[in-house]
Write a protein that holds these residues in place. Structure first.
Motif, short mmCIF file in Angstrom:
data_model
loop_
_atom_site.label_atom_id
_atom_site.label_comp_id
_atom_site.label_asym_id
_atom_site.label_seq_id
_atom_site.Cartn_x
_atom_site.Cartn_y
_atom_site.Cartn_z
N PHE A 48 0.86 -1.18 0.00
CA PHE A 48 0.00 0.00 0.00
C PHE A 48 0.90 1.24 0.00
CE2 PHE A 48 -3.71 2.31 2.34
CZ PHE A 48 -4.09 2.89 1.15
N PRO A 49 1.69 1.41 -1.06
CA PRO A 49 2.75 2.43 -1.08
C PRO A 49 2.26 3.87 -1.07
CG PRO A 49 2.47 1.44 -3.26
CD PRO A 49 1.62 0.65 -2.32
N SER A 50 0.98 4.10 -1.30
CA SER A 50 0.47 5.47 -1.30
C SER A 50 0.03 5.93 0.09
CB SER A 50 -0.70 5.61 -2.28
OG SER A 50 -1.77 4.75 -1.91
N ALA A 51 0.18 5.06 1.11
CA ALA A 51 -0.20 5.40 2.48
C ALA A 51 1.05 5.51 3.35
CB ALA A 51 -1.14 4.35 3.05
N MET A 52 1.05 6.51 4.24
CA MET A 52 2.15 6.66 5.19
C MET A 52 1.57 6.68 6.59
SD MET A 52 5.46 9.18 5.08
CE MET A 52 4.88 10.70 5.83
N TYR A 53 1.95 5.69 7.39
CA TYR A 53 1.45 5.53 8.76
C TYR A 53 2.47 6.11 9.74
CZ TYR A 53 -1.95 2.24 6.84
OH TYR A 53 -2.98 1.66 6.13
N CYS A 54 2.07 7.22 10.37
CA CYS A 54 2.93 7.88 11.36
C CYS A 54 2.19 8.02 12.68
CB CYS A 54 3.34 9.27 10.87
SG CYS A 54 3.95 9.34 9.18
N ASP A 55 1.20 7.21 12.90
CA ASP A 55 0.34 7.34 14.08
C ASP A 55 0.94 6.67 15.30
OD1 ASP A 55 -0.37 5.15 12.18
OD2 ASP A 55 -1.42 4.41 13.97
N SER A 56 0.58 7.21 16.49
CA SER A 56 0.94 6.61 17.78
C SER A 56 2.45 6.41 17.94
CB SER A 56 0.21 5.26 17.95
OG SER A 56 -1.19 5.41 17.77
N ARG A 57 3.23 7.46 17.65
CA ARG A 57 4.69 7.35 17.72
C ARG A 57 5.32 8.48 18.54
NH1 ARG A 57 6.11 4.06 12.39
NH2 ARG A 57 4.00 3.31 12.02
N LYS A 58 4.50 9.20 19.27
CA LYS A 58 4.97 10.29 20.13
C LYS A 58 5.66 11.40 19.34
CE LYS A 58 5.45 7.30 24.19
NZ LYS A 58 6.35 6.81 25.28
N LEU A 59 5.26 11.57 18.09
CA LEU A 59 5.82 12.64 17.26
C LEU A 59 5.37 14.00 17.77
CD1 LEU A 59 5.30 11.23 13.64
CD2 LEU A 59 7.32 11.03 15.10
N LYS A 60 6.26 14.99 17.71
CA LYS A 60 5.93 16.34 18.11
C LYS A 60 5.81 17.27 16.91
CE LYS A 60 7.79 16.08 22.79
NZ LYS A 60 8.67 16.72 23.82
N PHE A 61 6.04 16.73 15.73
CA PHE A 61 5.96 17.53 14.51
C PHE A 61 5.47 16.65 13.37
CE2 PHE A 61 10.14 15.67 14.95
CZ PHE A 61 10.35 15.08 13.72
N VAL A 62 4.99 17.28 12.31
CA VAL A 62 4.59 16.55 11.12
C VAL A 62 5.84 16.32 10.26
CG1 VAL A 62 3.23 16.63 9.00
CG2 VAL A 62 2.26 17.51 11.12
N PRO A 63 6.17 15.07 9.97
CA PRO A 63 7.35 14.80 9.15
C PRO A 63 7.13 15.22 7.69
CG PRO A 63 6.15 12.78 9.56
CD PRO A 63 5.48 13.84 10.38
N ILE A 64 8.21 15.43 6.97
CA ILE A 64 8.11 15.76 5.55
C ILE A 64 7.49 14.58 4.81
CG2 ILE A 64 9.43 16.24 3.45
CD1 ILE A 64 11.41 17.78 5.18
N VAL A 65 6.49 14.86 4.00
CA VAL A 65 5.76 13.81 3.28
C VAL A 65 6.36 13.65 1.89
CG1 VAL A 65 3.50 13.00 2.54
CG2 VAL A 65 3.69 14.49 4.55
N PRO A 66 6.81 12.45 1.54
CA PRO A 66 7.45 12.23 0.24
C PRO A 66 6.44 12.17 -0.90
CG PRO A 66 7.36 10.18 1.47
CD PRO A 66 6.87 11.25 2.40
N THR A 67 6.95 12.32 -2.09
CA THR A 67 6.13 12.24 -3.30
C THR A 67 5.43 10.89 -3.38
OG1 THR A 67 7.68 13.69 -4.46
CG2 THR A 67 6.20 12.37 -5.82
N GLY A 68 4.19 10.88 -3.84
CA GLY A 68 3.44 9.64 -4.04
C GLY A 68 2.50 9.27 -2.92
#
Length: 342
Positions: A48-68
């Motif tokens: 499912f290469p068009s999805a990026m899962y960044c949930d539930s990881r204690k992130l404090k910022f939105v990471p840069i989202v790659p093309t696609g």
């Protein structure tokens, strides 16, 4: 077999009842190996290469989202800000953006972020700390969810170009009737509007005639405008429970419209059963002050083809019992499988 439109409408009504979304989420162990075109903070499954899962990881910022990437999951983090540039690779391709359960404020949303997303179809921004609505420029937006924030107003004009918008969820905010005046007039395809748990004193004005679901539970509504439902010819589900409705605030026949299937007026201060249309199927009146059972509220007259289609009726926590039902009730309410008094 039910018509497809009815089946989809029931599904939409059931979804509207829920506070949280599943997002088709899968545990990390089930996502499989991540593809090469992915931010190191997240997972992008090869299958499912068009999805990026960044949930539930204690992130404090939105990471840069790659093309696609078209589907971005950022819920359940500690995100406080959205920096300019993080969406630059996907401004015209990102379709879903899920930011629920974070700590985002309006002051920390930089220009050049959400305001550049021109293809977004779903924006989920619930359980944050925003005080002003965040609306992307996308004309493809179909679903907007900003529950459990600190919104006190939703200015008119924000949704004027959202010609594909079908669902808006704004429950658990601090919205007032003045603060949402004509806010929903623009989207002509709007089907579902949830304004429960706010500070409304009346049902929203200027909603489009396309509306099929309107929830306004847990507000401060004390009256329904005469002819309000006549302007909503396709409205199927109306919920105004846990408000301040009195008999004096219910104009004669205001709920007697053929489109309604479900009407919830529970937990108010009504003393009589309001007049309904014979086509209504679900009526919830529990926890009012109703002291009489007037069969004319359901049937003006009864015959082979003239009877109520009501299936479920709740009158528990009122001042009436089964013994208050007149003998003709069995004919009028012949399809009722559940009438609850206690």
């Amino acid at each position: 077999m039910f018509p497809l439109h009815v089946t989809l409408l029931v599904l939409l009504a059931n979804i509207a009842r829920c506070q949280d979304y599943d997002y088709d989420y899968q545990p990390y162990s089930m996502l499989g190996p991540s593809g090469p075109n992915c931010n190191k903070e997240c997972d992008c499954p090869i299958n499912f290469p068009s999805a990026m899962y960044c949930d539930s990881r204690k992130l404090k910022f939105v990471p840069i989202v790659p093309t696609g990437i078209k589907y971005l999951y950022l819920q359940n983090n500690l995100i406080e800000e959205i920096k300019a540039g993080v969406f630059d690779n996907v401004t015209d391709t990102l379709r879903w953006l899920v930011l629920d359960n974070n700590q985002i404020t309006n002051a920390k949303i930089e220009k050049g972020t959400i305001d550049k997303l021109t293809a977004l179809e779903k924006l989920f921004f619930s359980f944050n700390q925003i005080t002003e609505a965040v609306i992307p420029p996308s004309k493809s937006l179909e679903e907007l969810k900003m529950t459990n924030n600190k919104l006190s107003k939703f200015p008119s004009g924000l949704l004027n170009d959202k010609e594909n918008l079908t669902s808006v969820s704004l429950q658990h905010n601090e919205l007032t009737s003045e603060g949402i005046a004509d806010a929903f007039k623009g989207p002509k395809k709007l089907l579902s509007l949830d304004l429960s748990h706010n500070k409304l004193k009346k049902l929203p004005a200027g909603v489009p005639s396309s509306l099929e679901i309107l929830y306004a539970d847990f507000n401060e509504i004390d009256k329904i405008g005469a002819g309000y439902l006549k302007k909503l010819p396709t409205l199927r589900y109306l919920r105004v429970s846990h408000n301040k409705l009195l008999d004096s605030g219910i104009p004669a026949g205001v709920f007697n419209v053929t489109s309604l299937l479900e009407l919830d007026l529970s937990f108010n201060k009504l003393q009589s059963i309001p007049e309904i249309n014979e086509q209504l199927e679900q009526l919830y009146l529990q926890a009012n002050e109703i002291n009489k059972f007037d069969l004319a509220s359901f049937c003006k007259f009864t015959g082979p083809l003239n009877y109520s289609r009501l299936r479920h009726l709740r009158l528990d926590a009122n001042n009436v019992t089964h013994t208050d039902m007149p003998p003709e009730s069995a004919n009028c309410l012949r399809q009722a499988s559940d009438i609850m008094f206690e």
